[in-house]
Write a protein that holds these residues in place. Structure first.
Motif, mmCIF file in Angstrom:
data_model
loop_
_atom_site.group_PDB
_atom_site.id
_atom_site.type_symbol
_atom_site.label_atom_id
_atom_site.label_comp_id
_atom_site.label_asym_id
_atom_site.label_seq_id
_atom_site.Cartn_x
_atom_site.Cartn_y
_atom_site.Cartn_z
ATOM 1 N N ARG A 168 -21.713 -2.093 -18.660
ATOM 2 C CA ARG A 168 -20.824 -2.418 -20.060
ATOM 3 C C ARG A 168 -20.801 -2.997 -20.822
ATOM 4 N N ARG A 169 -20.519 -2.823 -22.378
ATOM 5 C CA ARG A 169 -20.737 -3.538 -23.758
ATOM 6 C C ARG A 169 -19.200 -3.987 -23.450
ATOM 7 N N GLY A 170 -18.778 -5.332 -24.016
ATOM 8 C CA GLY A 170 -17.341 -5.810 -23.817
ATOM 9 C C GLY A 170 -17.081 -7.056 -22.997
ATOM 10 N N ASP A 171 -16.827 -8.085 -22.202
ATOM 11 C CA ASP A 171 -16.401 -8.829 -21.307
ATOM 12 C C ASP A 171 -16.897 -8.104 -20.306
ATOM 13 N N THR A 172 -17.304 -8.636 -19.391
ATOM 14 C CA THR A 172 -17.424 -8.877 -18.141
ATOM 15 C C THR A 172 -16.854 -8.899 -16.813
ATOM 16 N N GLY A 173 -15.963 -10.091 -17.418
ATOM 17 C CA GLY A 173 -14.214 -10.178 -16.595
ATOM 18 C C GLY A 173 -13.413 -9.020 -16.596
ATOM 19 N N GLU A 174 -13.577 -8.730 -17.930
ATOM 20 C CA GLU A 174 -12.329 -8.112 -18.341
ATOM 21 C C GLU A 174 -13.463 -6.388 -17.713
ATOM 22 N N LEU B 44 -14.380 -5.839 -15.334
ATOM 23 C CA LEU B 44 -14.598 -6.214 -14.211
ATOM 24 C C LEU B 44 -12.645 -5.800 -13.648
ATOM 25 N N VAL B 45 -11.998 -6.022 -14.118
ATOM 26 C CA VAL B 45 -10.557 -6.027 -13.759
ATOM 27 C C VAL B 45 -10.051 -4.993 -13.954
ATOM 28 N N GLY B 46 -10.859 -4.009 -14.850
ATOM 29 C CA GLY B 46 -9.861 -2.967 -15.717
ATOM 30 C C GLY B 46 -10.958 -1.667 -14.268
ATOM 31 N N LEU B 47 -11.574 -1.962 -14.035
ATOM 32 C CA LEU B 47 -12.316 -1.025 -13.238
ATOM 33 C C LEU B 47 -11.845 -0.897 -11.634
ATOM 34 N N LEU B 48 -11.994 -2.566 -11.195
ATOM 35 C CA LEU B 48 -10.524 -2.038 -10.299
ATOM 36 C C LEU B 48 -9.823 -1.677 -10.151
ATOM 37 N N ARG C 185 -4.162 4.201 -19.979
ATOM 38 C CA ARG C 185 -5.072 3.357 -20.493
ATOM 39 C C ARG C 185 -5.514 2.563 -19.140
ATOM 40 N N THR C 186 -7.164 1.913 -19.666
ATOM 41 C CA THR C 186 -7.427 0.914 -19.108
ATOM 42 C C THR C 186 -6.811 -0.321 -19.006
ATOM 43 N N PRO C 187 -6.579 -1.276 -18.102
ATOM 44 C CA PRO C 187 -5.874 -2.549 -18.712
ATOM 45 C C PRO C 187 -6.672 -3.725 -18.304
ATOM 46 N N GLY C 188 -5.959 -4.785 -18.961
ATOM 47 C CA GLY C 188 -7.328 -6.008 -19.260
ATOM 48 C C GLY C 188 -6.497 -6.246 -18.598
ATOM 49 N N LEU C 189 -7.271 -8.186 -18.121
ATOM 50 C CA LEU C 189 -6.613 -9.397 -17.077
ATOM 51 C C LEU C 189 -5.143 -9.437 -17.305
ATOM 52 N N VAL D 171 -0.894 -13.938 -8.613
ATOM 53 C CA VAL D 171 -1.076 -14.935 -8.646
ATOM 54 C C VAL D 171 -2.596 -15.137 -9.234
ATOM 55 N N GLN D 172 -2.672 -16.784 -9.730
ATOM 56 C CA GLN D 172 -4.158 -16.199 -11.401
ATOM 57 C C GLN D 172 -4.962 -15.696 -10.443
ATOM 58 N N MET D 173 -5.674 -15.034 -11.440
ATOM 59 C CA MET D 173 -6.777 -14.444 -10.960
ATOM 60 C C MET D 173 -8.284 -15.009 -12.426
#
Length: 206
Positions: free
Chosen positions: A80-86, A88-92, A181-185, A192-194
């Motif tokens: 997907r377009r955009g920040d991969t880490g963000e 990933l969290v959104g999909l989870l 809405r789909t959340p970000g990190l 804990v810090q992810m």
């Protein structure tokens, strides 16, 4: 349905952190790792070690995800377009079991998987027993009428252990939750810090 082969709190001990923020976590009593060598002084971790640890922590937090399942979610985030880490969290967080857990219908993410698998929830009025189902913005999840008085549900709803995040609209009287809405990190209330950026680095190099 995947079967968890190790005690869930072993992950807490291994990471030295209370991953789910639960009062029963053994880390609250012993911060060192499990086993006879757990109290040995820890050396400086390599970049690979830090990346692997970040991946294991994020994957472990969502319960019984296998490596194959987690890698598949990562591949979708990367596509997907955009920040991969963000992404990933959104999909989870858009997984059905994660939504059920965040809405406080059950006490743990492990209970959420089982709750969904046993057919206790409806998605947009239809029964869904697939814990990994990806929800879309505006989807409505509801606890089935027969299941609303289960002791597990009533205890979870009344618990002050967790707060419901603002990207969900929850009605505990009707036992419904809407994904707004789909959340970000930054939106996700991890105890804990992810570090999804390290997870991205891990998969990019391995």
């Amino acid at each position: 349905m995947t079967k968890r082969t190790s005690a869930k709190y072993k992950l807490d001990r291994r990471m030295g952190e209370n991953i789910w923020g639960r009062p029963k976590s053994p880390v609250n009593r012993r911060e060192y790792g499990p086993g006879q060598h757990g109290q040995r002084r820890k050396g400086k971790m390599s970049d690979f070690g830090l990346q692997l640890r970040a991946k294991q922590k994020l994957k472990g937090y969502y319960g019984d995800l296998t490596e194959k399942q987690f890698r598949k979610i990562y591949a979708e985030a990367e596509r997907r377009r955009g920040d991969t880490g963000e992404m990933l969290v959104g999909l989870l967080e858009r997984r059905l079991d994660a939504i059920v857990y965040r809405a406080k219908f059950v006490p743990t993410v492990f209970a959420a998987r089982q709750f969904v698998n046993h057919g206790h929830v409806l998605v947009n009025g239809r029964r869904c027993n697939i814990a990994s189902a990806q929800l879309k913005d505006g989807d409505v999840v509801e606890v089935r009428e027969k299941s609303k008085q289960l002791a597990l549900v009533l205890e979870a709803v009344q618990s002050v252990e967790r707060d419901v995040p603002d990207y969900l609209e929850v009605d505990h009287h009707k036992m419904t939750v809407v994904l707004r809405r789909t959340p970000g990190l930054a939106d996700v209330p991890y105890p804990v810090q992810m570090e999804p950026n390290l997870v991205v680095e891990f998969y990019a190099q391995n």
